[in-house]
Design an enzyme around this catalytic site. Structure first.
Site, PDB file in Angstrom:
ATOM      1  CE  LYS A 105      -0.068 -14.124  15.948  1.00  0.00           C
ATOM      2  NZ  LYS A 105      -0.500 -12.949  16.665  1.00  0.00           N
ATOM      3  N   GLY A 133      -7.104  -2.891  17.618  1.00  0.00           N
ATOM      4  CA  GLY A 133      -5.914  -3.453  16.955  1.00  0.00           C
ATOM      5  C   GLY A 133      -5.374  -4.699  17.629  1.00  0.00           C
ATOM      6  CE  LYS A 163      -0.113 -15.128  20.319  1.00  0.00           C
ATOM      7  NZ  LYS A 163      -1.204 -14.219  20.744  1.00  0.00           N
ATOM      8  NE  ARG A 177      -1.378  -1.770   3.658  1.00  0.00           N
ATOM      9  CZ  ARG A 177      -1.593  -2.010   4.947  1.00  0.00           C
ATOM     10  NH1 ARG A 177      -2.795  -1.838   5.463  1.00  0.00           N
ATOM     11  NH2 ARG A 177      -0.615  -2.407   5.731  1.00  0.00           N
TER      12      ARG A 177
HETATM   13  N1  HSE Z   1      -4.566 -11.467  18.035  1.00  0.00           N
HETATM   14  C1  HSE Z   1      -3.498 -11.674  18.966  1.00  0.00           C
HETATM   15  C2  HSE Z   1      -4.065 -11.585  20.369  1.00  0.00           C
HETATM   16  C3  HSE Z   1      -2.428 -10.646  18.748  1.00  0.00           C
HETATM   17  O1  HSE Z   1      -5.189 -11.085  20.507  1.00  0.00           O
HETATM   18  O2  HSE Z   1      -3.427 -12.021  21.311  1.00  0.00           O
HETATM   19  C4  HSE Z   1      -1.166 -10.899  19.500  1.00  0.00           C
HETATM   20  O3  HSE Z   1      -0.539 -12.092  19.107  1.00  0.00           O
END
Ligand code: HSE
Length: 399
Positions: free
Chosen positions: A99, A181, A199, A43
Site C-alpha cells: 500500500k 502476523g 489505504k 535471507r
Molecule cells: N498491518 C495491516 C493491518 C496489514 O493490520 O491491516 C494489512 O494491510
C-alpha cells in the site's frame, strides 16, 4: 506462465503456498498452469520448500525473459519501486500488496502498464483479502461516489476488540496482533493510523480518478485511547473504531483517519477482530459494504493471487484503471464537521458549559472527578479553538 515473487515474508510465503496448493483450480481458471520460478529474499530458509526457488539478486529475475508476472510483496518504497518500475517497463505485469508503493506511485505505475498493454494490479493493498478494489474499478461504475468509509486496519481493530472484550492492555493487544502476523514491521504504521491513511488515499484516488496525496490526509491513530474512554463508550452503547473516511461535499472531497465513537446501529459496529469493512455510497446505488479478513497471510495472499490470475488472463490486454496523475486537492480539515465526546476535570465543568454547545452529558459510576459530555455538531476549527480554552483529558469524534 512463470511468476517471480519478490519477498518471502508473511504475504510472500502465503502467495507461494496458495499458488502451489491451489495450482489445479488456478490452472482451470487461467487455462494454463501458473508456476513460481523464483522467490527473491535476502535471507536463506534452510529446509523450507522455497529453497529451490530462492534467489538473492533481483538481476536473476530481471534478466530472465521467461518471467511473465512479478509479484511484489516486499513492502516499503525502496527498493520495491525500482524493481516494480523496471518490471513494468520490461513488459511484465506486476501484482502487489504494497500500500505504501501504491499510495505514493500508483498513478505513475498504472500509466506505465497502460502504455505497455500490461497490468499493474493491487487488490491486496487495501482490505487484505476483501475484493474491494476490483469492485470499485469494475462494478461501482455508474455512480458518483459520495462516500467511502470503513475500518481499514486489521491490527488496530483487533487491538480495540481485545481491549474492550478481554480487558487486556494496549501493549498486550499489540504483541498479540504481531504474533498473528497482522501488524506492520513498524507497528507505528498501524497504531498511528498511517496504514489506514494510505489505504483510504488509494480508495479515494480510485473513487475520484485522481491522485490523492496521502500526506494531505489528517491522520490520528489509537495511541491516546484509554480504558476509561472504552468505559464511556460502553456506557453510551457505542464502540470506538479507527475510521478512515472520505466523502464529497459541495464539489470538494474531504478525507480523514481518526478514532470515532460509533452507534450500535452503524454497520461497522459489529466489525470486530482482524476483520475490515468498507462502505461505499454511490448517488444511485446507495450503500454497499465489503467485509472480510483485513490482514493475515492467506487472506492477503489469496487477493494477490487473484490479481496474478487476472494478469495471466489479460497477458497483453490492459485492464483500465481510472486514476490519473492529476492531484486531487482535498477540502480543508478545518471545515470538516463532527460532534465530539470530551472529558474534562469536574472542576472545569462550568467553564466547559460556557465554551461548548453541549448536546448531552455522560455519567459514569466511577467517573473519578470528571465531567464528560458530547458537543453539538461543530467544525474542526471551532473545536480546536474551543479546546485552547481549557485542559481536555481526552476527546474522540462522535458519530
Ligand atoms: N498491518 C495491516 C493491518 C496489514 O493490520 O491491516 C494489512 O494491510
Amino acid at each position: 506462465m512463470k511468476v517471480a515473487i519478490l519477498g518471502y515474508g508473511t504475504v510472500g510465503s502465503g502467495v507461494f503456498d496458495v499458488i502451489r496448493q491451489n495450482h489445479a483450480v488456478i490452472e482451470k481458471r487461467v487455462g494454463a498452469p501458473i508456476e513460481v520460478k523464483y522467490v527473491l529474499d535476502l535471507r536463506d530458509f534452510p529446509g523450507d520448500p522455497v529453497e529451490p526457488y530462492l534467489v538473492h539478486d533481483y538481476r536473476t529475475i530481471a534478466d530472465d525473459p521467461e518471467i511473465d508476472i512479478v509479484v511484489e510483496v516486499m513492502g516499503g518504497i525502496k527498493p520495491a519501486y525500482d524493481f516494480v518500475k523496471e518490471a513494468l517497463l520490461a513488459g511484465r505485469s506486476v501484482c502487489t500488496s504494497n500500500k505504501e508503493l501504491v499510495a505514493a506511485h500508483g498513478a505513475e505505475l498504472i500509466e506505465i502498464a497502460r502504455e505497455r498493454n500490461i497490468n499493474f494490479l493491487f487488490e491486496a493493498s487495501v482490505g487484505g483479502g476483501i475484493p474491494v478494489i476490483r469492485q470499485l474499478m469494475r462494478s461501482v461504475t455508474a455512480d458518483e461516489v459520495e462516500e467511502v468509509s470503513g475500518i481499514l486496519n486489521g491490527t488496530t481493530n483487533y487491538m480495540m476488540t481485545r481491549m474492550r472484550e478481554d480487558g487486556i492492555s494496549f501493549d498486550e493487544a499489540l504483541a498479540d496482533a504481531q504474533a498473528n502476523g497482522f501488524a506492520e514491521r513498524n507497528p507505528a504504521a498501524d497504531i498511528e493510523g498511517f496504514d489506514a491513511c494510505r489505504k483510504i488515499a488509494i480508495l479515494t484516488s480510485l473513487a475520484y480518478g485522481q491522485q490523492v496525496d496521502y500526506t494531505d490526509i489528517f491522520t490520528e491513530g489509537i495511541t491516546k485511547i484509554t480504558s476509561e474512554d472504552v468505559s464511556y463508550a460502553k456506557a453510551m452503547k457505542r464502540g470506538i473504531k479507527l475510521i478512515a473516511r472520505s466523502y464529497a461535499k459541495d464539489g470538494k472531497v474531504y478525507a480523514m483517519v481518526s478514532p470515532m465513537m460509533i452507534r450500535k446501529k452503524n454497520p461497522l459496529y459489529p466489525v470486530n477482530g482482524v476483520f475490515n469493512a468498507i462502505m461505499v455510497r454511490g448517488n444511485m446505488l446507495g450503500e454497499v459494504m465489503f467485509y472480510g479478513m483485513g490482514a493475515g497471510k492467506l487472506p492477503t495472499a489469496s487477493a494477490v493471487v487473484s490479481d496474478v490470475i487476472d494478469a495471466a488472463k489479460h497477458r497483453f490486454v490492459n485492464i483500465p484503471i481510472l486514476w490519473s496523475r492529476e492531484k486531487l486537492t482535498l477540502g480543508a480539515k478545518d471545515d470538516m464537521e463532527c460532534r465530539f465526546f470530551v472529558r474534562v476535570a469536574a472542576a472545569d465543568a462550568d467553564k466547559a458549559k460556557e465554551i461548548f454547545d453541549i448536546h448531552k452529558t455522560v455519567e459514569l459510576a466511577d467517573a473519578n472527578g470528571e465531567f464528560a459530555f458530547v458537543t453539538k455538531t461543530m467544525t474542526e476549527k471551532a473545536f480546536a479553538e474551543a479546546c485552547e480554552g481549557l485542559p481536555i483529558i481526552s476527546s474522540i469524534r462522535y458519530e
